[in-house]
Design a protein around this motif. Structure first.
Motif, short mmCIF file in Angstrom:
data_model
loop_
_atom_site.label_atom_id
_atom_site.label_comp_id
_atom_site.label_asym_id
_atom_site.label_seq_id
_atom_site.Cartn_x
_atom_site.Cartn_y
_atom_site.Cartn_z
N MET A 285 0.87 -1.41 -0.16
CA MET A 285 -0.20 0.15 0.28
C MET A 285 0.76 1.07 -0.03
O MET A 285 2.18 1.65 0.68
N SER A 286 0.39 2.05 -0.56
CA SER A 286 1.12 3.67 -0.83
C SER A 286 0.39 4.26 0.37
O SER A 286 -0.57 4.70 0.07
N VAL A 287 1.71 5.38 0.43
CA VAL A 287 0.82 6.32 1.83
C VAL A 287 0.02 6.92 1.00
O VAL A 287 -1.36 7.62 1.24
N SER A 288 1.11 7.50 -0.14
CA SER A 288 0.49 8.38 -0.83
C SER A 288 -1.34 8.29 -1.60
O SER A 288 -1.36 9.76 -1.92
N ASP A 289 -1.56 6.90 -1.53
CA ASP A 289 -2.53 7.24 -2.79
C ASP A 289 -3.76 7.26 -1.38
O ASP A 289 -4.47 6.96 -1.54
N GLU A 290 -3.69 7.17 -0.27
CA GLU A 290 -4.52 7.29 0.61
C GLU A 290 -4.81 8.49 1.18
O GLU A 290 -5.67 9.08 2.23
N ILE A 291 -4.17 9.57 0.64
CA ILE A 291 -4.08 11.33 0.76
C ILE A 291 -5.17 11.77 -0.37
O ILE A 291 -4.71 11.60 -2.11
N VAL A 292 -6.21 12.04 -0.15
CA VAL A 292 -6.75 12.94 -1.48
C VAL A 292 -6.95 13.93 -1.32
O VAL A 292 -7.66 14.48 -0.43
N ALA A 293 -7.80 14.60 -2.35
CA ALA A 293 -7.42 16.01 -2.85
C ALA A 293 -9.36 16.41 -3.04
O ALA A 293 -10.16 15.22 -3.59
N GLU A 294 -10.03 17.28 -2.21
CA GLU A 294 -10.78 17.81 -1.92
C GLU A 294 -11.16 19.33 -3.06
O GLU A 294 -10.49 20.05 -2.22
N ALA A 295 -11.19 19.15 -4.34
CA ALA A 295 -11.21 20.54 -5.40
C ALA A 295 -12.35 21.41 -4.98
O ALA A 295 -13.70 20.88 -4.73
N GLY A 296 -12.06 22.47 -4.76
CA GLY A 296 -12.29 23.28 -4.25
C GLY A 296 -12.96 24.87 -4.75
O GLY A 296 -12.32 25.08 -5.99
N THR A 297 -13.90 25.56 -4.84
CA THR A 297 -13.96 26.58 -5.44
C THR A 297 -13.09 28.51 -4.44
O THR A 297 -14.08 29.06 -4.99
N GLY A 298 -12.47 27.69 -3.77
CA GLY A 298 -12.00 29.26 -3.10
C GLY A 298 -11.03 29.90 -3.40
O GLY A 298 -10.98 29.40 -4.87
N ASN A 299 -10.05 30.04 -1.99
CA ASN A 299 -8.62 31.67 -3.21
C ASN A 299 -8.19 30.86 -3.74
O ASN A 299 -7.15 30.99 -4.37
N THR A 300 -8.28 29.23 -2.75
CA THR A 300 -6.12 29.06 -3.38
C THR A 300 -6.64 27.53 -3.46
O THR A 300 -7.61 26.53 -3.40
N VAL A 301 -5.72 27.74 -4.93
CA VAL A 301 -6.56 26.34 -6.01
C VAL A 301 -5.10 25.56 -6.28
O VAL A 301 -4.05 26.29 -6.33
N LYS A 302 -5.00 24.37 -5.83
CA LYS A 302 -4.09 23.64 -5.37
C LYS A 302 -4.48 22.23 -6.43
O LYS A 302 -3.12 21.62 -6.82
N VAL A 303 -5.32 21.99 -6.09
CA VAL A 303 -5.00 20.45 -6.78
C VAL A 303 -4.76 20.66 -8.23
O VAL A 303 -5.54 21.11 -9.06
N LYS A 304 -3.95 19.55 -8.79
CA LYS A 304 -4.16 19.46 -10.22
C LYS A 304 -4.79 18.39 -10.85
O LYS A 304 -4.91 17.05 -10.27
N PHE A 305 -4.80 17.99 -11.48
CA PHE A 305 -6.35 17.57 -12.46
C PHE A 305 -5.61 16.68 -13.03
O PHE A 305 -5.90 14.90 -12.25
N TRP A 306 -4.48 16.06 -12.98
CA TRP A 306 -3.56 14.93 -13.53
C TRP A 306 -2.52 14.18 -12.54
O TRP A 306 -3.07 12.84 -11.77
N ILE A 307 -1.78 15.47 -11.26
CA ILE A 307 -0.90 14.44 -10.66
C ILE A 307 -1.72 13.93 -9.49
O ILE A 307 -1.44 12.80 -8.94
N ASP A 308 -2.88 14.54 -9.05
CA ASP A 308 -3.30 14.80 -7.75
C ASP A 308 -4.52 13.71 -7.42
O ASP A 308 -4.93 13.59 -8.34
N ASN A 309 -4.81 12.75 -6.31
CA ASN A 309 -5.76 11.84 -5.89
C ASN A 309 -7.04 12.65 -5.46
O ASN A 309 -7.35 12.48 -4.59
N TRP A 310 -7.86 13.02 -6.58
CA TRP A 310 -8.32 13.67 -6.65
C TRP A 310 -9.98 13.14 -6.43
O TRP A 310 -11.25 14.10 -6.37
N CYS A 311 -10.12 12.49 -7.48
CA CYS A 311 -11.55 11.40 -7.90
C CYS A 311 -11.66 10.05 -8.58
O CYS A 311 -11.27 9.44 -8.91
N ASN A 312 -12.06 10.05 -7.19
CA ASN A 312 -12.48 8.06 -7.08
C ASN A 312 -11.48 7.23 -7.05
O ASN A 312 -11.41 5.88 -7.59
N GLY A 313 -10.03 7.60 -6.39
CA GLY A 313 -9.54 6.81 -5.41
C GLY A 313 -7.72 6.75 -6.26
O GLY A 313 -7.38 5.78 -6.12
N LYS A 314 -7.87 7.12 -7.55
CA LYS A 314 -6.58 7.09 -8.80
C LYS A 314 -6.24 8.35 -9.84
O LYS A 314 -7.33 9.07 -9.98
#
Length: 299
Positions: free
Chosen positions: A1-30
Motif C-alpha cells: 500500500m502506498s501512503v500517498s494513495d490514501e491522501i485524497v484531494a478535495e477540489a474547491g472553488t475558493g481562493n486557494t487553488v492547488k489540486v492538479k487534474f492529472w497529478i493529484d488523487n481527487w476523483c474516485n481513488g486513483k
C-alpha cells in the motif's frame, strides 16, 4: 500500500487553488495520469489545476483540457470517454482546495490506520467506467450514446432541470409522455416499432423490450456469439440510437416526420458504411447485409 494513495484531494472553488487534474488523487481513488496514461502523454499542461479546466453547471461539469494533439487512436478515445464519465458528477466545495486522509472518517492522518488498510483486499473497481466504446462507429456516435445512457442529452426533461423555459415538456413525436432520453430512444410509440424491425433484421429474439438506453447497450452481452459478432450487433444498436435521435431532431427543429421504413433504411446504410470502412470484416457486401446474412464471414 502506498501512503500517498490514501491522501485524497478535495477540489474547491475558493481562493486557494492547488489540486492538479492529472497529478493529484481527487476523483474516485486513483490519479488520472495512472488511470489514463495515453491521455496524460498527450496532455498539453500536465500540471493544470482542476479549477482551471472545469466549467460548473447545475447538473454536470464540463471539462476543457488542452492537448498537444487530439486523441486519434481507439485506445485514446476509449480512455477519453471513460475519463469524462468519472468526474462528471463531482461536487465542488465553496472553500479552497484541501487534502484528507481517507482511512479515517475525520480526514486526519494516523499511523494506526495503515496496517488495517494493508490487510484489507483491494477491491476498488471502477464500476461506472464506460464499457461500450466501439471503434467501428464514429466518435460522435460513441459520445452520443454515452451521453444518452447517463441522461445528458438536451431533451426537454434535462433542459427544464437547467431552468431553460420550455412551453411543452411532452415528447413531440407521441405527445403522450415527458420527453426524457430513455423515452426518446426506447419508450416512445414511434421508437418501439423501429427497435422491433431492427431486432427482426438482426435475427435475434424480438420479445426484448428496451426501457432505458443502458438496456440497449447491455443487451449485446446477453446474446450468444463471438466477440466480433457481438461488436457487429453493438454497431447496429448504437447506430439505431443515433438515428432515432436524428429523427427526433428533424421533427423538433424542421417539422420533418420520417417514416419508420426510412429510419430503418438509414440505420442499415449507416451501419454498413461504418463496418465497411472501419472493421476488418472481409467480403461484406450490401446485398448480403440487407438480409443480415453475414454469419459465415464474421469470426
Amino acid at each position: 500500500m502506498s501512503v500517498s494513495d490514501e491522501i485524497v484531494a478535495e477540489a474547491g472553488t475558493g481562493n486557494t487553488v492547488k489540486v492538479k487534474f492529472w497529478i493529484d488523487n481527487w476523483c474516485n481513488g486513483k490519479r488520472f495520469k495512472e488511470r489514463f496514461p495515453g491521455l496524460f502523454k498527450i496532455a498539453r499542461n500536465k500540471q493544470v489545476k482542476v479549477a482551471k479546466c472545469v466549467t460548473k453547471l447545475e447538473n454536470e461539469n464540463q471539462w476543457n483540457l488542452g492537448w498537444v494533439r487530439p486523441p486519434n487512436s481507439d485506445a485514446e478515445w476509449a480512455q477519453w470517454w471513460n475519463m469524462l464519465y468519472l468526474p462528471n458528477n463531482v461536487r465542488f466545495k465553496p472553500e479552497s482546495d484541501t487534502w484528507m486522509w481517507k482511512l479515517n472518517n475525520n480526514g486526519e492522518f494516523t499511523v494506526a490506520a495503515i496496517p488495517k488498510q494493508i490487510v484489507k483486499e483491494d477491491v476498488l473497481e471502477t464500476a461506472d467506467e464506460w464499457k461500450h466504446w466501439n471503434s467501428w462507429i464514429p466518435p460522435k456516435v460513441n459520445y452520443f450514446t454515452w451521453r444518452a445512457a447517463i441522461e445528458r442529452i438536451p431533451v426537454k426533461k434535462e433542459l427544464i432541470k437547467r431552468r431553460i423555459p420550455i412551453d411543452n415538456q411532452l415528447c413531440l413525436r407521441c405527445e403522450e409522455e415527458e420527453e426524457s432520453a430513455d423515452h426518446v430512444i426506447c419508450g416512445c410509440i414511434r421508437s418501439k416499432p423501429i427497435w422491433k424491425s431492427i431486432l427482426v433484421w438482426l435475427k435475434v429474439p424480438t420479445y426484448t423490450q428496451f426501457e432505458r438506453c443502458t438496456d440497449v447497450l447491455e443487451h449485446v452481452t446477453s446474446l450468444s456469439g463471438s466477440k466480433e459478432w457481438k461488436k457487429v450487433i453493438n454497431t447496429v444498436l448504437q447506430t439505431t440510437m443515433w438515428n432515432l435521435w436524428k429523427a427526433r431532431n428533424e421533427m423538433e427543429f424542421k417539422g420533418n416526420i420520417r417514416s419508420g421504413n426510412n429510419i430503418v433504411e438509414n440505420i442499415m446504410a449507416d451501419s454498413f458504411i461504418w463496418l465497411k470502412s472501419k472493421s476488418k470484416i472481409q467480403n461484406i457486401v450490401w446485398e448480403r447485409w440487407v438480409d443480415f446474412n453475414i454469419r459465415d464471414i464474421v469470426k
